[in-house]
Design a protein around this motif. Structure first.
Motif, PDB file in Angstrom:
ATOM      1  N   THR A  48      27.788 108.720  21.232  1.00  0.00           N
ATOM      2  CA  THR A  48      28.601 107.900  22.137  1.00  0.00           C
ATOM      3  C   THR A  48      28.642 106.453  21.671  1.00  0.00           C
ATOM      4  O   THR A  48      29.680 105.782  21.769  1.00  0.00           O
ATOM      5  CB  THR A  48      28.035 107.970  23.564  1.00  0.00           C
ATOM      6  N   PHE A  49      27.527 105.967  21.147  1.00  0.00           N
ATOM      7  CA  PHE A  49      27.428 104.567  20.745  1.00  0.00           C
ATOM      8  C   PHE A  49      27.761 104.364  19.265  1.00  0.00           C
ATOM      9  O   PHE A  49      28.257 103.306  18.884  1.00  0.00           O
ATOM     10  CB  PHE A  49      26.011 104.052  21.027  1.00  0.00           C
ATOM     11  N   THR A  50      27.482 105.369  18.424  1.00  0.00           N
ATOM     12  CA  THR A  50      27.732 105.217  16.990  1.00  0.00           C
ATOM     13  C   THR A  50      29.136 105.642  16.586  1.00  0.00           C
ATOM     14  O   THR A  50      29.774 105.002  15.743  1.00  0.00           O
ATOM     15  CB  THR A  50      26.702 106.040  16.194  1.00  0.00           C
ATOM     16  N   THR A  51      29.623 106.730  17.165  1.00  0.00           N
ATOM     17  CA  THR A  51      30.944 107.247  16.788  1.00  0.00           C
ATOM     18  C   THR A  51      32.050 106.669  17.662  1.00  0.00           C
ATOM     19  O   THR A  51      33.106 106.246  17.158  1.00  0.00           O
ATOM     20  CB  THR A  51      30.969 108.783  16.889  1.00  0.00           C
ATOM     21  N   ASN A  52      31.825 106.664  18.971  1.00  0.00           N
ATOM     22  CA  ASN A  52      32.848 106.170  19.896  1.00  0.00           C
ATOM     23  C   ASN A  52      32.713 104.691  20.199  1.00  0.00           C
ATOM     24  O   ASN A  52      33.537 104.138  20.952  1.00  0.00           O
ATOM     25  CB  ASN A  52      32.772 106.959  21.205  1.00  0.00           C
ATOM     26  N   HIS A  53      31.675 104.043  19.678  1.00  0.00           N
ATOM     27  CA  HIS A  53      31.495 102.587  19.770  1.00  0.00           C
ATOM     28  C   HIS A  53      31.477 102.095  21.225  1.00  0.00           C
ATOM     29  O   HIS A  53      32.058 101.057  21.556  1.00  0.00           O
ATOM     30  CB  HIS A  53      32.592 101.865  18.985  1.00  0.00           C
ATOM     31  N   VAL A  54      30.810 102.842  22.063  1.00  0.00           N
ATOM     32  CA  VAL A  54      30.607 102.418  23.450  1.00  0.00           C
ATOM     33  C   VAL A  54      29.396 101.491  23.500  1.00  0.00           C
ATOM     34  O   VAL A  54      28.345 101.791  22.911  1.00  0.00           O
ATOM     35  CB  VAL A  54      30.395 103.628  24.370  1.00  0.00           C
ATOM     36  N   THR A  55      29.516 100.371  24.176  1.00  0.00           N
ATOM     37  CA  THR A  55      28.406  99.427  24.286  1.00  0.00           C
ATOM     38  C   THR A  55      27.488  99.826  25.438  1.00  0.00           C
ATOM     39  O   THR A  55      27.866 100.607  26.329  1.00  0.00           O
ATOM     40  CB  THR A  55      28.923  98.008  24.505  1.00  0.00           C
ATOM     41  N   GLU A  58      28.861  98.897  28.814  1.00  0.00           N
ATOM     42  CA  GLU A  58      29.877  99.837  29.306  1.00  0.00           C
ATOM     43  C   GLU A  58      29.218 101.120  29.810  1.00  0.00           C
ATOM     44  O   GLU A  58      29.641 101.677  30.828  1.00  0.00           O
ATOM     45  CB  GLU A  58      30.876 100.160  28.198  1.00  0.00           C
ATOM     46  N   ARG A  74      39.279  99.738  27.139  1.00  0.00           N
ATOM     47  CA  ARG A  74      37.945 100.257  26.904  1.00  0.00           C
ATOM     48  C   ARG A  74      37.682 101.441  27.836  1.00  0.00           C
ATOM     49  O   ARG A  74      38.156 101.487  28.976  1.00  0.00           O
ATOM     50  CB  ARG A  74      36.887  99.170  27.144  1.00  0.00           C
TER      51      ARG A  74
END
Length: 304
Positions: A48-55, A58, A74
């Protein structure tokens, strides 16, 4: 004769070697299985954080609509409402169940006769064996309508989930607390009675204090059971992913969100990855509960 003894000894040695190898193999398989499960969930959850770049801001937001985006484009994947609800129902269920569990445990171990204790033990074992879906149906048919008549609204919410979870964790906490109370040395009880203490004073000031580490362990394990429960809570919580504003607010837990939405997502998408992130939180909390149990057990062990 010496040759027979050597042969017999050699046969026992081979059996011992095979048994040791089988034991080590089983241990290795268990370790590999645990590591594989942790790696699989962690890899999917971190995507979720590495591929989809969710912070992180968020992810810990309050809006949960993975299929939609906000005004800035976003994704709205805020998991805070489910986390707050999961911790709320778990803590409330533990607070409500603990006094009843301790009372039953003390009655079984130090007050009731042997026949009464056996009867209570059978009832507790029956409660343990009831499937979660049955608890959910009872909550849906009895608890939710009662709360609806009592406070209005839909009847779904944190309070309904707390009541159902309280009944579900009660036998776990009771059984483990009773075992801890039985483990208190008889000499402590006899010394208390010799000092002129009553039965209640002995139970409250001697037995319960000596059994406190085991009782805390029972409560933690009960909370772990409540935190990971999915089906029964899903049936009475309301399944609305909003931040709860009261005990009667329909909301959703981590487990209920997973069971409701996981089958409707495509692997590799943001909607699927963020659900794996919720599963990673559940796994992390399970590890925390286990560490707490080990810590309490190590620091509170009674001297032999």
């Amino acid at each position: 004769m010496i040759q027979d003894e050597l042969t017999h000894s050699s046969r026992e040695t081979r059996q011992d070697t095979r048994g040791r190898a089988l034991t080590y193999l089983s241990i290795g398989l268990v370790v590999v299985l645990v590591v594989a499960i942790i790696y699989f969930i962690a890899a999917r959850g971190v995507a979720t954080f590495t591929t989809n770049h969710v912070t992180l801001s968020e992810f810990f937001g309050i809006n949960w609509q993975p299929t939609a985006t906000d005004s800035n484009g976003r994704p709205e994947v805020g998991a805070l409402p489910m986390m707050v609800t999961s911790f709320s129902v778990t803590i409330l269920a533990a607070l409500v169940a603990t006094p009843f569990a301790l009372s039953v445990a003390m009655f079984m171990t130090d007050i009731a006769e042997r026949r009464g204790a056996k009867l209570l033990q059978a009832v507790i074992e029956l409660l343990v064996g009831i499937p979660s879906v049955v608890y959910g149906f009872i909550g849906l048919a009895v608890v939710v309508p009662f709360l609806r008549r009592l406070a209005g609204g839909t009847g779904f919410g944190i309070l309904a989930g707390t009541i159902v979870l309280c009944v579900m964790v009660l036998p776990t906490v009771t059984s483990l607390a009773a075992a801890s109370i039985r483990a208190v040395p008889l000499s402590l009880r006899q010394a208390s009675y010799a000092m002129g203490a009553t039965r209640w004073q002995t139970l409250r000031k001697v037995v319960l204090r000596a059994a406190t580490p085991g009782i805390i362990t029972a409560i933690i394990l009960g909370m772990a059971r409540a935190f990971g429960e999915a089906l029964a809570v899903q049936m009475v919580i309301g399944n609305t992913t909003v931040l709860p504003r009261g005990l009667f607010t329909p909301t959703s837990t981590l487990t209920s969100t997973l069971t409701t939405e996981m089958g409707n997502t495509v692997p590799g998408t943001l909607q699927n990855n963020v659900l794996w992130s919720l599963a990673l939180i559940l796994l992390a909390m399970s590890l925390v509960f286990n560490l707490l149990v080990r810590l309490v057990g190590r620091k509170g062990a009674l001297p032999s």
